[in-house]
Write an enzyme that holds these catalytic residues in place. Structure first.
Site, mmCIF file in Angstrom:
data_model
loop_
_atom_site.group_PDB
_atom_site.id
_atom_site.type_symbol
_atom_site.label_atom_id
_atom_site.label_comp_id
_atom_site.label_asym_id
_atom_site.label_seq_id
_atom_site.Cartn_x
_atom_site.Cartn_y
_atom_site.Cartn_z
ATOM 1 N N LYS A 1 -3.274 -15.713 8.459
ATOM 2 C CA LYS A 1 -2.448 -16.011 9.635
ATOM 3 C C LYS A 1 -1.183 -16.778 9.287
ATOM 4 C CE LYS A 1 -6.048 -15.873 13.194
ATOM 5 N NZ LYS A 1 -7.014 -15.119 12.391
ATOM 6 N N GLU B 1 -1.177 -24.890 15.936
ATOM 7 C CA GLU B 1 -0.318 -24.220 16.901
ATOM 8 C C GLU B 1 -0.262 -25.021 18.194
ATOM 9 O OE1 GLU B 1 -1.805 -20.362 17.780
ATOM 10 O OE2 GLU B 1 -0.959 -19.435 15.988
ATOM 11 N N HIS C 1 -13.437 -16.784 23.339
ATOM 12 C CA HIS C 1 -12.479 -16.054 22.500
ATOM 13 C C HIS C 1 -12.895 -14.603 22.237
ATOM 14 C CE1 HIS C 1 -10.393 -19.829 21.875
ATOM 15 N NE2 HIS C 1 -11.496 -20.376 21.411
ATOM 16 N N ARG D 1 -5.938 -2.118 12.075
ATOM 17 C CA ARG D 1 -6.995 -1.124 12.286
ATOM 18 C C ARG D 1 -6.924 -0.637 13.724
ATOM 19 N NH1 ARG D 1 -10.203 -4.196 15.500
ATOM 20 N NH2 ARG D 1 -10.431 -6.410 15.025
#
Length: 625
Positions: free
Chosen positions: A116, A200, A235, A297
């Site tokens: 990430k 973040e 999530h 994907r």
């Protein structure tokens, strides 16, 4: 076109790939673990190879076994589906090194987007907006704390190598940061073998919006518009839709252009998804949408994109992997209507969404919508893999129509004895805030009390069960009482057993759209996505549905005879226990309706009996002589 394709996956995605491959005339090869040998994807493939025991590490994640199966069957290509090895750059390289076609993203693209922090640095360089945060090399606790303080709380700590909601912690205050960091790092190390994190800014009122992109080997990249995946629990996505509610043309143009720019930055080929986080506190705006990550994907939710564009994304994958250009140009693609997908899981919302495994004695899924499923009635949900039973996919002219269609579809699901989240999905799709488009990632948490069904049967269930039993019991005085109302039909009162608890019911009002079925010797009611086992209650003064005059003791429900407490010819007293019947681990004793003698005994311990079968007949003593 590729001539033969090995599918390195299982379940519904394997069946999905087989369906398109067959349409294109491509021979398919399935690989499977030993516990999956009888699964539909195995029998539907042209050829199948067992690659090991149930453990995914010893079967679906074993690269050597998969490559050996491809060589043994003469496969020309490997499609990884999603999950398992689909985003494993080393496996992709091994496939190509073996002279096979990899139906997926280039290994270099997988690597570029796999971490990430590196992916965000790459996107910044490409001019793609990213969420404010810290992605530096200094992983010292003090540096991370200071960066979080500078960003401003709340912040989100995320594992650099994370995914699937693991290795993520929201932190609301500076005082809570250190403990959250330690916890996140432990989970990241255990799940991914990498405890590095990034920080973040946590977006309040966030929306999870992703864009489907597609690239070919000629350098062309297109987008197939956006999907909204904001309805999440811990999530994990629950309901996805396309297009995103509240998305105007200008914002759509900006986010889709950013997605194409991101794909071009890594020379992308094949199907991929660029995921964005949006601050929707004041509606969707182009300057409040930031890049989160890229999935290299096909996505679980790809059917909603197929529905609004009329395209088969698996066909696109196979054509691009075969060296063909993209089937359509950007100007040829358009949005038609609205689509939603709900993930039907083998889990019980009533018990905190604990997984539910076991045989599927009953599996009835809606026939008027698209359903992608990996199992069939008579199969089994095992504890070894993802507990998703099916994806319920609807398409309609408008969002409200799509939501209503999805709610009806989820409510019509019939599964037993495995428990599912069907009722939860039906309630979510019918929720007023959802149908109005007021969604964000906190939607389920805010509405949980109204979305999670009760473990206790409500009045609609009681009414439906009573109506189902009414033809069986008639107006028997031992189970029902008739009252009188002036200028109206009489109420009909009776007692029913639901999941082992006896309830008094007064029948009144209209019948409900419930379904009743006998499944493996049990009577079941299916209503609004839930299943309820039911029967007549224990009768202290009678057996079966007959009064005391004829002395016939009938089985009040399908079940197994646990014990028989009398013999033929025995003298019995009123209220004496005659036998015990069991269904769904619940026992019910049947008693003598009056003093008499056992004239007939047809019950035998250990035998299974159907509902309404005569088990014992008692004659009055005066008549026995």
């Amino acid at each position: 076109m590729i001539e033969s394709l090995l599918i390195a996956n299982r379940g519904e995605i394997a069946r999905r790939i087989i369906r398109t491959a067959r349409m294109l005339g491509v021979r398919t090869i399935a690989v499977h673990s030993d516990v999956d040998a009888a699964m539909p994807f195995v029998t539907e493939a042209d050829e199948a190879v067992c690659i090991g025991p149930a453990s995914a590490r010893e079967s679906y994640l074993d690269q050597g076994k998969i490559l050996a199966a491809a060589k043994a069957t003469g496969a020309a290509a490997i499609h990884p589906g999603y999950g398992f090895l689909s985003e494993n750059a080393e496996f992709a390289e091994a496939v190509q090194a073996a002279g096979l076609i990899w139906v997926g993203a280039p290994p270099s693209s997988i690597r570029a987007m796999g971490l990430k922090d590196a992916a965000k640095q790459l996107m910044l360089a490409a001019g793609v907006p990213v969420t404010p945060g810290y992605m530096g090399e200094d992983q010292g606790p003090a540096r991370l704390q200071s960066e979080a303080d500078a960003i401003g709380y709340p912040v989100l700590i995320k594992a650099v190598a994370g995914g699937g909601g693991k290795g993520m912690r929201r932190v609301d205050t500076a005082e809570a940061f250190a403990d959250a960091l330690d916890s996140c790092r432990r989970e990241a190390a255990a799940s991914f073998g990498d405890d590095r994190v990034l920080i973040e800014k946590y977006i309040l009122g966030p929306r999870h919006i992703e864009v489907q992109i597609f690239g070919d080997s000629f350098g062309d990249v297109v987008h197939l518009f956006e999907r909204d995946c904001s309805l999440q629990r811990r999530h994990q996505k629950v309901i996805e839709e396309a297009p995103a509610p509240g998305m105007d043309d200008a914002t759509r143009a900006a986010i889709c252009a950013a997605a194409v720019k991101a794909a071009r930055a890594v020379d992308y080929v094949g199907a991929g998804t660029i995921e964005f986080i949006a601050d929707a506190s004041e509606g969707l705006r182009a300057d409040r949408i930031w890049f989160m990550e890229m999935n290299t994907r096909l996505q679980v939710e790809h059917p909603v994109t197929e529905a609004i564009t009329g395209q088969d994304l698996v066909e696109w994958q196979l054509r691009v992997a075969s060296g063909e250009p993209l089937p359509l140009r950007q100007e040829d693609l358009a949005i038609n209507g609205w689509a939603m997908e709900a993930r039907l899981y083998a889990e019980n919302p009533v018990t905190g969404f604990l997984p539910s495994t076991g045989p599927l004695h009953r599996l009835r899924l809606p026939a008027d919508i698209r359903v992608d499923t990996g199992v069939e009635e008579g199969g089994e949900v095992t504890p070894f893999y993802d507990p998703m039973i099916a994806k319920l996919i609807v398409h309609a002219p408008s969002r409200r129509a799509a939501a209503a269609k999805l709610a009806r579809a989820a409510a019509s699901v019939e599964v037993w004895p495995v428990r599912t989240n069907a009722a939860f999905l039906a309630r979510a799709a019918a929720n007023a805030d959802f149908t109005a488009g007021r969604v964000d990632t906190g939607f389920i948490e805010r509405h949980a009390e109204r979305l999670i069904p009760s473990a206790d049967p409500g009045e609609p269930v009681l009414q439906a069960v009573a109506r189902a039993l009414l033809p069986t019991v008639g107006r028997d005085p031992w189970t029902a009482l008739t009252g009188f109302r002036a200028n109206g039909d009489p109420d009909f009162r009776m007692q029913v057993d639901i999941a082992g608890v006896t309830h008094d019911v007064t029948l009144d009002g209209a019948a409900l759209p419930a379904s009743v079925a006998e499944v493996e010797g049990e009577m079941l009611l299916f209503l609004d996505g839930q299943a309820w086992p039911f029967s007549l209650p224990r009768a202290d003064h009678a057996g079966g549905g007959h009064g005391p005059s004829d002395g016939a003791i009938l089985s009040p429900m399908p079940g197994r005879i646990v014990s028989v407490d009398v013999e033929e010819g025995a003298i019995v007293a009123r209220g004496q226990k005659l036998l015990v019947l069991e269904a769904m681990k619940m026992e019910q004793a049947l008693f003598a309706p009056f003093d008499g003698v056992v004239a007939e005994l047809k019950a035998q311990a250990g035998s299974q009996v159907a509902e309404g079968v005569m088990l014992i007949r008692i004659e009055q003593q005066a008549e026995a002589g």
